[in-house]
Design an enzyme around this catalytic site. Structure first.
Site, short mmCIF file in Angstrom:
data_model
loop_
_atom_site.label_atom_id
_atom_site.label_comp_id
_atom_site.label_asym_id
_atom_site.label_seq_id
_atom_site.Cartn_x
_atom_site.Cartn_y
_atom_site.Cartn_z
N HIS A 88 0.83 -1.22 0.00
CA HIS A 88 0.00 0.00 0.00
C HIS A 88 0.86 1.27 0.00
O HIS A 88 0.49 2.29 0.56
CB HIS A 88 -0.96 0.01 1.19
N ASN A 161 -10.35 -2.86 1.93
CA ASN A 161 -9.99 -2.88 0.52
C ASN A 161 -11.22 -2.64 -0.33
O ASN A 161 -12.35 -2.63 0.17
CB ASN A 161 -9.37 -4.23 0.14
N TYR A 375 0.37 -4.53 12.31
CA TYR A 375 0.25 -3.10 11.99
C TYR A 375 1.02 -2.22 12.98
O TYR A 375 1.68 -1.25 12.58
CB TYR A 375 -1.21 -2.68 11.92
#
Length: 766
Positions: A88, A161, A375
């Site tokens: 990304h 997404n 993350y």
């Protein structure tokens, strides 16, 4: 305080915040926003008298070490870049707000989902997965759709997404997936593309990817704009009510403009003509006062319902079909402000799946569980400090108070002697918040079982929903999936990998596999295959695929599902579209102005494209040229009248290319008066005459031919049956008294988006 600032300190340090609105985060960011200033200084505020020359020993002498101004400037420049995201990396963002329209209070205590009418500030980042920061927007890829809500209870991130499923079921395979799709390590080729050996080597050995593969080869992977693509939370989450009872939920973003795409030939050309196509479109649209808008939808279902289906809702390679659980629209997301600084906001934003608010919780989806770990680790690596949440774009508008201290680049100056809990020296503040008063509490799910490295048997069906997706496509969508697979697999150099992929495709649909096999030079296993169409749709192939369906499994007993096709049930709006008006000196100004007003009224935009920039007629100014733009950057082409304009354009191959590309890519084409001759004189003119057929009736009164332009080759194009035939294919012509009706017809056609199935598109040399 700077005149640009609304607040002197961030809201995260303010105990008095009572209510949020669409301006709240903007005000919070203002504490860090600064204008350009009037006096040039260094980073410590020292005025600079000369920023053009280093300090030297004589005009031709060496630079002196004492030049602290030079050293500071170069020092900062040398460290301006941070590591780009591993995935990304290529992204664009915008600010806005979310407004709830239907309360979910019976399912959750989350205030953002229970207080109707409340406006919650948001920041949204769109992205591609595989490419680097410098790759093109229009690559065939999954698009990230990450939404941050700055709520009164802290930040909530839906890190989703534009496709509702994923390639893998377990996060332990994520490094393998990404390593395979990234440029091959021995030569760093290809960039932002999956059409190579390592990706399909991995995919051909990973059957769980087959459902996602169908989505990626559909037109979903090449959206027309961010505003015309759906978003999905992908995973199953839980909503938790005041009694501690949980309901499963899946999150959806439904674009108000409908779901629309590019075509693959067009997407590849845009990558060269304007690699910033999507980010530019969003920036220009928002700057022009046209916000991007989606509805938030939820699918709500119980654990008992889920146990009754023949698929597992914890499997991220599966959807919950909308036929089984309809999507309820409960709020609206509006993006209406561009960032002030790309790096400080869009690049430094750090989303996390673990950013939840009380009343929302995780499920046991193994991919989600892995993301929850990854993350936070990623943000520390990219942003360089455990204090990254203090960056303006990341900090919440809710008050932050805890005992975390110190660390690299700490910004908050905490008063007092206490940095631990419990304590008496600080009055035991800040204090824990009981769940009954709004403190976060995890859903008390009962969990037991042996420690094993295993997949649940309920995750084992890898083809059933791939077949459901295939069955749900219209014929032209099946054609596009087939052509995408033909393209990508033809780029794979290793025949064994191509053969393994064909074996998987045959398990999805034998006609699909046969058509791909024929393009790869392999023997088709199904009879009566059609010749592929090159870069254009093949009418024969589309016809062959139309009736090709497969029995499904893992689908809730559905053979076809709503909400999967991009061609069915979409709004027909001209809003958000962009038109190229081809013109030269002497163009019919009244016709151009009438068209521009009609487009403005419909929420569409236009560029006047001429041989040069500047005035072409009174009130008509070319803002683009045939040399600096391209037909693939527009949704439609319009050819206004004006004999002088026509004489110039008809001699320019670039003008003919606009017409040819628009015809090939199924876009609306409009023409008024003399503008029709650019159509009829082009390569497309021969096709139009074949479509229209011989004239069968005289022209109605008031529509007599103008310089023989409405009747070419004894075919009347601008009126009667011929005009109707062309209008059905998105080609709208008007002359004399018919100009107004033609303009309105063109705007209507613009809302149709594409006119698939035009005859002889394979003959267009473009």
């Amino acid at each position: 305080m700077s005149q640009n600032r609304k607040l002197s300190t961030p809201l995260s340090l303010d105990d008095t915040l009572a209510r949020l609105d669409d301006q709240t985060k903007d005000q919070d960011l203002s504490a860090n926003v600064a204008g350009p200033g009037t006096r040039l200084t260094d980073n410590m505020g020292h005025p600079i008298s000369d920023d053009q020359n280093s300090l030297r020993a004589g005009a031709r002498g060496p630079t002196l070490m004492e030049d602290f101004l030079f050293r500071e400037k170069i020092h900062h420049f040398d460290h301006e870049r941070i590591p780009e995201r591993v995935v990304h990396a290529r992204g664009a963002g915008a600010h806005g707000y979310f407004e709830l329209t239907k309360s979910l209070s019976q399912y959750t205590t989350a205030r953002v989902l229970t207080e109707v009418g409340a406006q919650t500030p948001v920041f949204v980042r769109f992205s591609t997965v595989a490419g680097s920061r410098g790759s093109a927007d229009t690559a065939r890829d999954v698009r990230g759709f990450a939404v941050r809500f700055y709520t009164q209870e802290g930040n909530w991130d839906i890190v989703g997404n534009n496709i509702p499923v994923f390639f893998i079921q377990d996060a332990i395979k994520f490094p393998d997936l990404i390593h395979s799709v990234k440029p091959e390590p021995h030569h760093e080729i290809p960039q932002a593309a999956s059409a190579h050996d390592t990706f399909y080597d991995f995919i051909s050995l990973t059957p769980e990817s087959m459902h996602m593969l169908m989505w990626v080869h559909s037109d979903r992977a090449i959206p027309r704009s961010f505003a015309m693509m759906e978003g999905f939370g992908v995973h199953t989450f839980r909503l938790v009510d005041a009694r501690g009872q949980a309901t499963f939920v899946k999150f959806h973003w439904k674009p108000t403009l409908g779901v629309h795409s590019l075509v693959w030939d067009e997407a590849q050309k845009i990558a060269g003509k304007d690699p910033d196509f999507h980010r530019r479109s969003m920036w220009e649209s928002i700057e022009a006062g046209h916000p991007y808008v989606w509805d938030l939808g939820v699918q709500l279902f119980t654990e008992a319902q889920a146990e009754g289906w023949d698929f597992d809702v914890l499997d991220p390679t599966k959807i919950v079909p909308e036929d089984l659980v309809p999507v309820q629209r409960v709020g609206r997301l509006t993006l209406d402000r561009n960032p002030d600084n790309y790096f400080a906001e869009t690049e430094q934003v750090g989303f996390m799946t673990t950013n939840l608010v009380p009343g929302i919780d995780f499920s046991d989806d193994p991919l989600l569980q892995g993301r929850n770990f990854s993350y936070l680790d990623t943000q520390l690596s990219r942003l360089g400090s455990p204090n990254w949440p203090e960056l303006p774009i990341n900090r919440p508008v809710a008050r932050v108070a805890n005992h975390q201290r110190d660390g690299h680049m700490r910004q908050t100056i905490n008063r007092g002697r206490v940095s631990y809990e419990p304590n008496t020296l600080g009055g035991n503040k800040p204090a824990e918040v009981p769940a009954a008063r709004g403190g976060f509490a995890s859903f008390p799910e009962r969990v037991s079982g042996p420690k094993v490295r295993a997949r649940a048997q309920s995750f084992s069906d890898h083809y059933g929903q791939a077949r459901l997706f295939w069955n749900s496509m219209t014929p032209v969508e099946k054609e596009h999936i087939t052509r995408s697979l033909q393209f990508e697999l033809s780029k794979v150099e290793t025949r064994d990998i191509r053969l393994r992929m064909l074996a998987h495709l045959e398990k999805i649909n034998e006609v699909l596999a046969a058509q791909v096999a024929r393009a790869l030079g392999e023997r088709p296993t199904a009879p009566n295959t059609a010749r592929p169409g090159g870069t254009a749709d093949s009418a024969a192939e589309t016809a062959r695929l139309a009736a090709a369906t497969s029995p499904t499994t893992a689908s809730g007993k559905l053979q076809r599902a709503k909400g999967l096709s991009m061609e069915e049930g979409q709004p027909r709006l001209a809003k958000g579209r962009k038109v190229a008006i081809l013109a030269a000196e002497g163009v019919d100004a009244a016709g151009v102005q009438a068209l521009r007003q009609a487009l403005k009224d419909a929420g569409a935009m236009a560029d006047v494209v001429g041989p040069h920039l500047g005035t072409l007629a009174e009130g008509v100014v070319a803002n683009k040229t045939l040399a600096n733009t391209d037909p693939v950057l527009y949704d439609a082409v319009f050819l206004p009248g004006g004999a002088s304009s026509l004489r110039t354009l008809i001699g320019m191959g670039d003008a003919h290319n606009f017409v040819a590309q628009a015809y090939k890519h199924a876009k609306p084409i409009g023409a008024l008066g003399e503008g029709t001759e650019l159509l009829t004189a082009s390569e497309i003119g021969r096709l139009l005459r074949a479509i229209a057929g011989p004239a069968t009736s005289a022209a109605p009164a008031g529509t007599e031919p103008v310089q023989n332009l409405s009747e070419v080759g004894r075919v009347r194009l601008a009126s009667g049956e011929a005009a109707q035939k062309l209008a059905e294919l998105g080609i709208v012509l008007g002359q004399n008294g018919g100009a107004g009706a033609a303009i309105q017809g063109f705007v209507t056609a613009l809302g149709h988006h594409r006119y698939w199935g035009r005859p002889s598109v394979g003959q267009v040399p473009a």
